[in-house]
Design an enzyme around this catalytic site. Structure first.
Site, PDB file in Angstrom:
ATOM      1  N   THR A   1       0.699  -1.242  -0.051  1.00 13.65           N
ATOM      2  CA  THR A   1       0.146  -0.090  -0.005  1.00 13.65           C
ATOM      3  C   THR A   1       0.773   1.192   0.092  1.00 13.65           C
ATOM      4  O   THR A   1       2.072   1.219   0.376  1.00 13.65           O
ATOM      5  CB  THR A   1      -0.900  -0.086   1.208  1.00 13.65           C
ATOM      6  OG1 THR A   1      -2.089  -0.984   0.942  1.00 13.65           O
ATOM      7  CG2 THR A   1      -1.507   1.320   1.666  1.00 13.65           C
TER       8      THR A   1
ATOM      9  N   ARG B   1     -15.058  -5.410   1.159  1.00 17.41           N
ATOM     10  CA  ARG B   1     -14.291  -4.993   2.316  1.00 17.41           C
ATOM     11  C   ARG B   1     -13.530  -3.702   2.227  1.00 17.41           C
ATOM     12  O   ARG B   1     -12.974  -3.285   1.143  1.00 17.41           O
ATOM     13  CB  ARG B   1     -13.200  -5.996   2.480  1.00 17.41           C
ATOM     14  CG  ARG B   1     -12.416  -5.965   3.685  1.00 17.41           C
ATOM     15  CD  ARG B   1     -11.004  -5.641   3.416  1.00 17.41           C
ATOM     16  NE  ARG B   1     -10.030  -5.549   4.498  1.00 17.41           N
ATOM     17  CZ  ARG B   1      -8.877  -4.833   4.447  1.00 17.41           C
ATOM     18  NH1 ARG B   1      -8.504  -4.150   3.214  1.00 17.41           N
ATOM     19  NH2 ARG B   1      -8.046  -4.854   5.358  1.00 17.41           N
ATOM     20  N   VAL B   2     -13.490  -2.835   3.119  1.00 15.81           N
ATOM     21  CA  VAL B   2     -12.747  -1.580   3.360  1.00 15.81           C
ATOM     22  C   VAL B   2     -11.889  -1.538   4.488  1.00 15.81           C
ATOM     23  O   VAL B   2     -12.263  -2.092   5.673  1.00 15.81           O
ATOM     24  CB  VAL B   2     -13.766  -0.318   3.383  1.00 15.81           C
ATOM     25  CG1 VAL B   2     -13.020   0.758   3.219  1.00 15.81           C
ATOM     26  CG2 VAL B   2     -14.740  -0.440   2.101  1.00 15.81           C
ATOM     27  N   GLY B   3     -10.645  -1.550   4.170  1.00 20.37           N
ATOM     28  CA  GLY B   3      -9.591  -1.478   5.312  1.00 20.37           C
ATOM     29  C   GLY B   3      -9.329  -0.222   5.925  1.00 20.37           C
ATOM     30  O   GLY B   3     -10.614   0.603   5.986  1.00 20.37           O
ATOM     31  N   ASP B   4      -8.278   0.153   6.516  1.00 19.99           N
ATOM     32  CA  ASP B   4      -8.135   1.519   7.268  1.00 19.99           C
ATOM     33  C   ASP B   4      -7.757   2.581   6.265  1.00 19.99           C
ATOM     34  O   ASP B   4      -7.865   4.028   6.630  1.00 19.99           O
ATOM     35  CB  ASP B   4      -6.972   1.269   8.211  1.00 19.99           C
ATOM     36  CG  ASP B   4      -5.711   0.950   7.450  1.00 19.99           C
ATOM     37  OD1 ASP B   4      -5.747  -0.230   6.592  1.00 19.99           O
ATOM     38  OD2 ASP B   4      -4.604   1.453   7.695  1.00 19.99           O
TER      39      ASP B   4
ATOM     40  N   THR C   1       0.278   1.865   7.153  1.00 17.34           N
ATOM     41  CA  THR C   1       0.161   0.585   6.154  1.00 17.34           C
ATOM     42  C   THR C   1       0.342  -0.796   7.253  1.00 17.34           C
ATOM     43  O   THR C   1       1.017  -0.885   7.956  1.00 17.34           O
ATOM     44  CB  THR C   1       1.223   0.584   5.068  1.00 17.34           C
ATOM     45  OG1 THR C   1       1.190  -0.705   4.289  1.00 17.34           O
ATOM     46  CG2 THR C   1       2.414   0.732   5.825  1.00 17.34           C
ATOM     47  N   GLY C   2      -0.239  -1.729   6.692  1.00 14.14           N
ATOM     48  CA  GLY C   2      -0.426  -2.870   7.397  1.00 14.14           C
ATOM     49  C   GLY C   2      -2.054  -3.333   7.488  1.00 14.14           C
ATOM     50  O   GLY C   2      -2.955  -3.186   6.672  1.00 14.14           O
TER      51      GLY C   2
ATOM     52  N   GLY D   1      -5.490  -3.661   7.862  1.00 17.77           N
ATOM     53  CA  GLY D   1      -6.284  -2.729   8.156  1.00 17.77           C
ATOM     54  C   GLY D   1      -7.239  -2.926   9.318  1.00 17.77           C
ATOM     55  O   GLY D   1      -7.655  -1.777   9.861  1.00 17.77           O
TER      56      GLY D   1
END
Ligand code: ASP
Length: 335
Positions: A178, A206-209, A229-230, A232
């Protein structure tokens, strides 16, 4: 600089503004596992992004423009998990998330689940510029961005890698590659931008951070700009970027505000919920910190009076694995 708590301080100290930090993701892979050509492609991508960002800053561009355009370069490289080059969902779809936050005003623009605009970070910036909204999702976010001057992705633009017809549903969703940027410009204004394709094989929707302010990014000229990054889900559960901001805004009685301490504290929260990842952060004064819990931490640093630098691993970069006599890679050494 590696400490016993599983958090590596890759780089920290005070730089002279303007300062531009970028990341190309934090991941669990170690150096011997990663093809040298791929490592070189990452280095080139970060190098090109730093060159664009520093050129912009030198010509007087503000922090927000610099963060957006630097991330747009990373999105276009095709070798990182954002824009062109993004990973696929479990059904093979491309679902891109991005956000930008402006520290002077705390205005925010974010998009989630887009796939028709070439540069999701510019779509996020178009949302920010519209004032009324902060976060748009799904096909309507694409429509909005295209109606507000963002370029459409050419046909097949996103078909670059991980595109085998037979997809492997058993793949462990592992975050990585990312992209993000944090900036303090010559006027002391800050901005942060983050962009991602999510994690490989994620469930559609799906939505991450990454596009979520407070989790994957934050910017406030009173404290800092930060991009993460990582994994989420762990950044969401730790409110990681906002945690960094709050530690600076309210360090506690008798404690000085300390950016590195704030980043370490946020990553400790990430670890506490079973996650992993990295953070890049800068204050208006030029204090900076690049900190990760993972071996892979692709990043670049540029500042006034300092040659730009690019690194791929959280600890010191090491030479690649030794070659077996007669050619061909040997077993990865057990370092
Ligand atoms: N944080 C991103 C997500 O969970 C992935 C990454 O940073 O590589 O969507």
């Amino acid at each position: 600089l590696t400490s016993l708590d599983g958090i590596t301080v890759a780089e920290t100290g005070r730089l002279r503004p303007p300062v531009l930090l970028v990341h190309g993701g934090a991941g669990r892979r170690d150096q011997p596992e990663i093809d040298p050509d791929r490592q070189q492609a990452w280095r080139n991508a970060v190098d090109t992004a730093l060159a664009t960002g520093t050129r912009l800053l030198a010509s007087g561009a503000d922090a927000r423009t610099t963060a957006v355009e630097t991330v747009a370069v990373l999105e276009d490289t095709g070798v990182l998990n954002a824009g062109r080059g993004a990973v696929r969902t479990s059904t093979g779809s491309v679902e891109l998330d991005a956000a930008v936050m402006e520290g002077a005003t705390r205005r925010l623009g974010a998009v989630a689940g887009v796939g028709r605009v070439r540069n999701p970070v510019r779509a996020a910036d178009a949302v920010l510029a519209e004032e009324a909204w902060a976060f748009l999702a799904g096909p309507e976010a694409d429509t909005f961005a295209l109606a507000h001057g963002c370029e459409a992705a050419p046909p097949d633009w996103f078909l670059t890698r991980d595109d085998s017809p037979a997809r492997d549903a058993s793949v462990d969703p592992v975050a990585g590659d990312t992209v993000g940027a944090v900036v303090v410009d010559t006027a002391g204004r800050t901005a942060a931008a983050t962009s991602t394709g999510g994690v490989p094989e994620q469930v559609p929707g799906r939505v991450g951070d990454s596009p979520v302010a407070g989790a994957g990014l934050w910017a406030d000229d009173q404290t800092c700009a930060v991009s993460g990054t990582g994994l989420g889900e762990s950044f969401l559960r730790a409110a990681a970027a906002h945690h960094v901001h709050m530690r600076l805004a309210h360090p506690g009685p008798g404690r000085p505000a300390d950016l590195l301490d704030a980043c370490r504290s946020a990553l400790a929260e990430i670890l506490a919920v079973g996650g992993y990842g990295g953070l890049i952060a800068v204050t208006p004064a030029g204090d900076h910190a690049l900190v990760a819990t993972t071996p892979l931490f692709i990043r670049g640093v540029a500042a006034a009076g300092k040659p730009p630098s690019v690194s791929l691993f959280a600890g010191p970069d090491r030479p690649g694995p030794p070659q077996r006599p007669g050619g061909g890679p040997g077993r990865p050494p057990a370092w």
